[in-house]
Design an enzyme around this catalytic site. Structure first.
Site, PDB file in Angstrom:
ATOM      1  N   LYS A  81     -11.043  -0.207  28.723  1.00 20.97           N
ATOM      2  CA  LYS A  81     -10.972  -0.229  27.388  1.00 20.97           C
ATOM      3  C   LYS A  81      -9.914   0.186  26.824  1.00 20.97           C
ATOM      4  CE  LYS A  81     -13.116   3.752  25.915  1.00 20.97           C
ATOM      5  NZ  LYS A  81     -12.639   4.393  24.913  1.00 20.97           N
ATOM      6  N   ASN A  82      -9.346   1.409  27.263  1.00 20.84           N
ATOM      7  CA  ASN A  82      -8.371   1.848  26.334  1.00 20.84           C
ATOM      8  C   ASN A  82      -7.149   1.155  26.491  1.00 20.84           C
ATOM      9  OD1 ASN A  82      -9.856   3.746  25.734  1.00 20.84           O
ATOM     10  ND2 ASN A  82      -9.357   5.453  27.022  1.00 20.84           N
TER      11      ASN A  82
ATOM     12  N   ARG B 201     -12.310   6.093  16.633  1.00 23.97           N
ATOM     13  CA  ARG B 201     -10.860   6.488  16.363  1.00 23.97           C
ATOM     14  C   ARG B 201     -10.067   5.704  16.854  1.00 23.97           C
ATOM     15  NH1 ARG B 201     -10.126  11.618  14.968  1.00 23.97           N
ATOM     16  NH2 ARG B 201      -8.070  11.370  15.837  1.00 23.97           N
TER      17      ARG B 201
ATOM     18  N   CYS C 291     -14.369  14.835  15.506  1.00 29.46           N
ATOM     19  CA  CYS C 291     -14.654  14.369  16.600  1.00 29.46           C
ATOM     20  C   CYS C 291     -15.239  15.334  17.536  1.00 29.46           C
ATOM     21  CB  CYS C 291     -13.266  13.738  17.476  1.00 29.46           C
ATOM     22  SG  CYS C 291     -13.509  12.975  18.748  1.00 29.46           S
TER      23      CYS C 291
ATOM     24  N   ARG D 209      -8.532  15.848  16.719  1.00 33.76           N
ATOM     25  CA  ARG D 209      -7.730  14.910  16.975  1.00 33.76           C
ATOM     26  C   ARG D 209      -6.941  14.411  15.908  1.00 33.76           C
ATOM     27  NH1 ARG D 209     -11.104  10.583  20.451  1.00 33.76           N
ATOM     28  NH2 ARG D 209      -9.169   9.895  21.008  1.00 33.76           N
ATOM     29  N   PRO D 210      -5.689  15.121  15.657  1.00 32.04           N
ATOM     30  CA  PRO D 210      -4.891  14.648  14.585  1.00 32.04           C
ATOM     31  C   PRO D 210      -4.159  13.581  14.704  1.00 32.04           C
ATOM     32  CG  PRO D 210      -3.876  16.467  15.802  1.00 32.04           C
ATOM     33  CD  PRO D 210      -5.401  16.058  16.282  1.00 32.04           C
ATOM     34  N   ILE D 211      -3.330  12.978  13.665  1.00 31.28           N
ATOM     35  CA  ILE D 211      -2.828  11.627  13.861  1.00 31.28           C
ATOM     36  C   ILE D 211      -1.587  11.644  13.197  1.00 31.28           C
ATOM     37  CG2 ILE D 211      -4.547   9.986  14.108  1.00 31.28           C
ATOM     38  CD1 ILE D 211      -3.714   9.547  10.744  1.00 31.28           C
TER      39      ILE D 211
ATOM     40  N   LEU E 264       1.188  12.319  14.613  1.00 28.46           N
ATOM     41  CA  LEU E 264       2.524  11.875  15.504  1.00 28.46           C
ATOM     42  C   LEU E 264       2.522   9.966  14.982  1.00 28.46           C
ATOM     43  CD1 LEU E 264       1.888  13.307  18.964  1.00 28.46           C
ATOM     44  CD2 LEU E 264       3.760  13.875  17.240  1.00 28.46           C
TER      45      LEU E 264
ATOM     46  N   ASP F 281     -10.155  12.154  30.721  1.00 22.91           N
ATOM     47  CA  ASP F 281     -11.334  11.453  30.686  1.00 22.91           C
ATOM     48  C   ASP F 281     -12.083  11.552  31.882  1.00 22.91           C
ATOM     49  OD1 ASP F 281     -10.715  10.534  28.049  1.00 22.91           O
ATOM     50  OD2 ASP F 281      -9.669   8.807  28.567  1.00 22.91           O
TER      51      ASP F 281
ATOM     52  N   ILE G  95      -5.496  18.835  27.355  1.00 20.90           N
ATOM     53  CA  ILE G  95      -5.316  17.949  26.339  1.00 20.90           C
ATOM     54  C   ILE G  95      -6.320  17.951  25.243  1.00 20.90           C
ATOM     55  CG2 ILE G  95      -5.219  15.225  25.919  1.00 20.90           C
ATOM     56  CD1 ILE G  95      -3.254  15.955  28.148  1.00 20.90           C
TER      57      ILE G  95
ATOM     58  N   ARG H  66     -20.248   2.838  24.753  1.00 19.58           N
ATOM     59  CA  ARG H  66     -19.092   2.676  23.908  1.00 19.58           C
ATOM     60  C   ARG H  66     -17.985   2.363  24.899  1.00 19.58           C
ATOM     61  NH1 ARG H  66     -17.874   6.824  19.451  1.00 19.58           N
ATOM     62  NH2 ARG H  66     -16.303   5.392  19.519  1.00 19.58           N
TER      63      ARG H  66
HETATM   64  N1  EPU Z   1      -2.453  14.360  19.305  1.00 12.45           N
HETATM   65  C1  EPU Z   1      -1.673  15.024  18.107  1.00 12.45           C
HETATM   66  N2  EPU Z   1      -1.122  14.298  17.097  1.00 12.45           N
HETATM   67  C2  EPU Z   1      -1.356  12.870  17.122  1.00 12.45           C
HETATM   68  C3  EPU Z   1      -2.035  12.487  18.335  1.00 12.45           C
HETATM   69  C4  EPU Z   1      -2.649  13.289  19.015  1.00 12.45           C
HETATM   70  O1  EPU Z   1      -1.376  16.208  18.321  1.00 12.45           O
HETATM   71  O2  EPU Z   1      -0.794  12.323  16.213  1.00 12.45           O
HETATM   72  C5  EPU Z   1      -2.869  15.094  20.334  1.00 12.45           C
HETATM   73  C6  EPU Z   1      -4.268  14.996  20.561  1.00 12.45           C
HETATM   74  O3  EPU Z   1      -4.974  15.743  19.727  1.00 12.45           O
HETATM   75  C7  EPU Z   1      -4.597  15.372  21.816  1.00 12.45           C
HETATM   76  C8  EPU Z   1      -3.275  14.954  22.658  1.00 12.45           C
HETATM   77  O4  EPU Z   1      -2.270  14.764  21.511  1.00 12.45           O
HETATM   78  O5  EPU Z   1      -4.414  16.687  22.218  1.00 12.45           O
HETATM   79  C9  EPU Z   1      -3.377  13.747  23.340  1.00 12.45           C
HETATM   80  O6  EPU Z   1      -4.229  12.857  22.462  1.00 12.45           O
HETATM   81  P1  EPU Z   1      -3.531  11.133  22.481  1.00 12.45           P
HETATM   82  O7  EPU Z   1      -3.233  10.861  21.145  1.00 12.45           O
HETATM   83  O8  EPU Z   1      -2.992  10.652  23.635  1.00 12.45           O
HETATM   84  O9  EPU Z   1      -4.924  10.421  22.500  1.00 12.45           O
HETATM   85  P2  EPU Z   1      -5.634   9.055  21.944  1.00 12.45           P
HETATM   86  O10 EPU Z   1      -4.396   8.035  21.948  1.00 12.45           O
HETATM   87  O11 EPU Z   1      -6.272   9.369  20.389  1.00 12.45           O
HETATM   88  C10 EPU Z   1      -6.516   8.019  23.906  1.00 12.45           C
HETATM   89  C11 EPU Z   1      -7.557   7.431  24.473  1.00 12.45           C
HETATM   90  C12 EPU Z   1      -8.665   8.755  24.773  1.00 12.45           C
HETATM   91  C13 EPU Z   1      -7.994   9.714  25.971  1.00 12.45           C
HETATM   92  C14 EPU Z   1      -6.602  10.096  25.222  1.00 12.45           C
HETATM   93  C15 EPU Z   1      -5.806  10.991  26.299  1.00 12.45           C
HETATM   94  C16 EPU Z   1      -7.961   5.168  23.564  1.00 12.45           C
HETATM   95  C17 EPU Z   1      -8.741   4.482  22.698  1.00 12.45           C
HETATM   96  N3  EPU Z   1      -8.316   6.670  23.896  1.00 12.45           N
HETATM   97  O12 EPU Z   1      -6.815   8.629  22.764  1.00 12.45           O
HETATM   98  O13 EPU Z   1      -9.683   8.320  25.524  1.00 12.45           O
HETATM   99  O14 EPU Z   1      -8.655  10.873  25.950  1.00 12.45           O
HETATM  100  O15 EPU Z   1      -5.794   9.030  25.159  1.00 12.45           O
HETATM  101  O16 EPU Z   1      -5.438  10.464  27.350  1.00 12.45           O
HETATM  102  O17 EPU Z   1      -7.082   5.061  24.318  1.00 12.45           O
HETATM  103  C18 EPU Z   1     -12.142   7.982  26.136  1.00 12.45           C
HETATM  104  O18 EPU Z   1     -11.992   6.989  26.460  1.00 12.45           O
HETATM  105  O19 EPU Z   1     -13.217   8.636  26.244  1.00 12.45           O
HETATM  106  C19 EPU Z   1     -11.213   8.572  25.265  1.00 12.45           C
HETATM  107  C20 EPU Z   1     -11.300   9.756  24.354  1.00 12.45           C
END
Ligand code: EPU
Length: 421
Positions: free
Chosen positions: A22-23, A92, A116, A121-123, A125, A307, A329, A399
């Site tokens: 999925k991811n 998200r 969440c 889960r900030p964005i 970056l 995960d 994480i 999901r």
């Molecule tokens: N983070 C920041 N700033 C950002 C983005 C992330 O501080 O702009 C932090 C997050 O809060 C977290 C860490 O960085 O502490 C890693 O987050 P990441 O951005 O890697 O997560 P994501 O890309 O939003 C994907 C998966 C998640 C999985 C994470 C970590 C998808 C669709 N989602 O999320 O999957 O937990 O990577 O491996 O790819 C799941 O499938 O259940 C799921 C939550």
């Protein structure tokens, strides 16, 4: 609303196959927005999050349909640039259309992801990366609005407080494929899903090197073409199945489970006295249920994946001795713990850690799944618990796991789905 009725089961025997990841599928579907040509995606799992992404693409004006098991995506000359809140707000991962829309349409409007259940889960970056390539970003009525006349390569450092970011790396990489000049992403996420996105983009004509390492280099090209791509197997689903066999006992071949994607998980399961060996395009797992407590810390790839933290915590709850689970994480991702405790697990929390004292027996109870991976943990716990367990919140399971319950049933597990009033 539906619930799962789960009975004590095992041992498990037979062969199952992991679906596509999925991811990886979600950002790859978004990547198809970078070209007007048709792309064919194989191995996309039939899960709700994929359906949501499909609907977002359709709202943008993209023709998408299933041809048997192949997902056909035909962007043509789509003109949409806004991901609507009623769809994007439900997932998200919809943030990963931000980069492709910006790169292709010069503008994008995507709802700012809300709260969440697995913690903040900030964005930042994502935004930092896109701004470094020339995007102007504003917030308007709860939406991120990104615009760019011209996107230019740059060096972007994508490390956050908790390490690299999977989807921020994907977003910046997707924009960089069509930006002028060269982009270097430092502290890029190395997850197999990011590598799969990069490999799909390369097949579309992108010039990317360093995928799977922490420094990626992307040389922008004038245009990308359509492609046919097979999504990698879902290492989280495969890992969940390995853990199910570890907990219930038995002898199962999990096809599609790749050791190079699951090293950290396999190491810990072996330490917990589970036998795992690569075989026939997958992994054969054997267990006598005599599990030993272990210490696990979740980390970015190649570390133990967050995960799989919840299912592993369920496994720890019936392992001999004391186990320690530390979540690096998402330090708040422990919503499954109170539910496991309702089933008799002995778990105490200390900050980002769960200390788990193994018990002989869990006992069935009605429990509520708060998120996708928590739901898998509760199903596994229910399969080893005395009496019946009712797992509510099954929509979370749907999901991200395609047919998990059918796969478990095919191996001999006893669970059924029922409408809950
Ligand atoms: N983070 C920041 N700033 C950002 C983005 C992330 O501080 O702009 C932090 C997050 O809060 C977290 C860490 O960085 O502490 C890693 O987050 P990441 O951005 O890697 O997560 P994501 O890309 O939003 C994907 C998966 C998640 C999985 C994470 C970590 C998808 C669709 N989602 O999320 O999957 O937990 O990577 O491996 O790819 C799941 O499938 O259940 C799921 C939550």
């Amino acid at each position: 609303m539906e619930k799962l009725l789960v009975e004590r089961s095992g041992p498990l025997r037979g062969t199952v196959e992991a679906d596509g990841a999925k991811n990886a599928a979600l950002p790859i579907m978004a990547a198809c927005l970078l070209t007007e040509e048709e792309s064919l995606l194989d191995g996309v799992p039939r899960v709700t999050d994929v359906e949501i992404m499909l609907n977002i693409l359709r709202v943008l004006g993209v023709e998408c349909f299933w041809d048997g098991d192949t997902l056909v995506i035909r962007p043509g000359s789509y003109t949409g640039w806004t991901a609507p809140y009623d769809l994007a707000g439900r997932m998200r991962a919809s943030v990963c259309v931000l980069g492709p829309l910006l790169a292709k349409q010069g503008r994008a409007r995507v709802p700012l992801p809300g709260g969440c259940v697995i913690g903040p889960r900030p964005i930042d970056l994502h935004l930092k990366g896109l701004q470094a390539l020339g995007a102007e970003i504003a917030m308007d009525h709860g939406d991120i609005v990104a615009k760019a006349e011209r996107l230019c390569g740059n060096t972007v450092h994508l490390a956050g407080q908790f390490g690299s970011s999977v989807l921020a790396t994907a977003n910046v990489m997707m924009v960089a494929t069509l930006a002028e000049g060269t982009t270097v992403i430092e502290h890029a996420a190395c997850e197999p899903e990011v590598m799969d996105v990069a490999n799909c983009l390369i097949a579309m004509g992108a010039k990317i090197t360093g995928q799977g390492t922490s420094v990626m280099r992307i040389e922008g090209v004038g245009r990308l073409r359509g492609t046919r791509h097979r999504i990698i197997p879902d290492r989280i689903e495969a890992g969940t199945l390995l853990m199910a066999v570890a907990m219930l006992g038995g002898d199962v071949l999990v096809r599609g489970a790749r050791l190079d994607h699951l090293h950290a998980v396999v190491d810990k399961l072996v330490e917990a006295r589970v036998s795992i060996e690569p075989q026939d395009g997958g992994m054969r797992v054997r267990s006598t249920r005599d599990l030993k407590g272990v210490e696990v810390t979740t980390l970015p790839f190649p570390g133990f994946p967050t995960d799989l933290q919840a299912p592993m915590t369920a496994l720890m709850s019936i392992s001999h001795g004391v186990s320690l689970m530390t979540e690096k994480i998402y330090p708040e991702r422990f919503m499954h713990v109170p539910e496991l405790k309702r089933m008799g697990a002995q778990i105490s929390r200390e900050g980002p850690s769960a200390i788990v004292k193994g018990v002989e027996r869990l006992s069935g109870a009605p429990v509520n799944a708060s998120d996708l991976r928590a739901s898998a943990a509760l199903v596994l716990a229910g399969l080893v618990a005395d009496n019946r367990t009712e797992v509510f919140g099954v929509e979370h399971l749907d999901r991200g796991y395609a047919h998990l319950e059918h796969k478990l049933v095919s191996l001999g597990a006893r669970l059924t789905r029922e409408r809950s009033s």
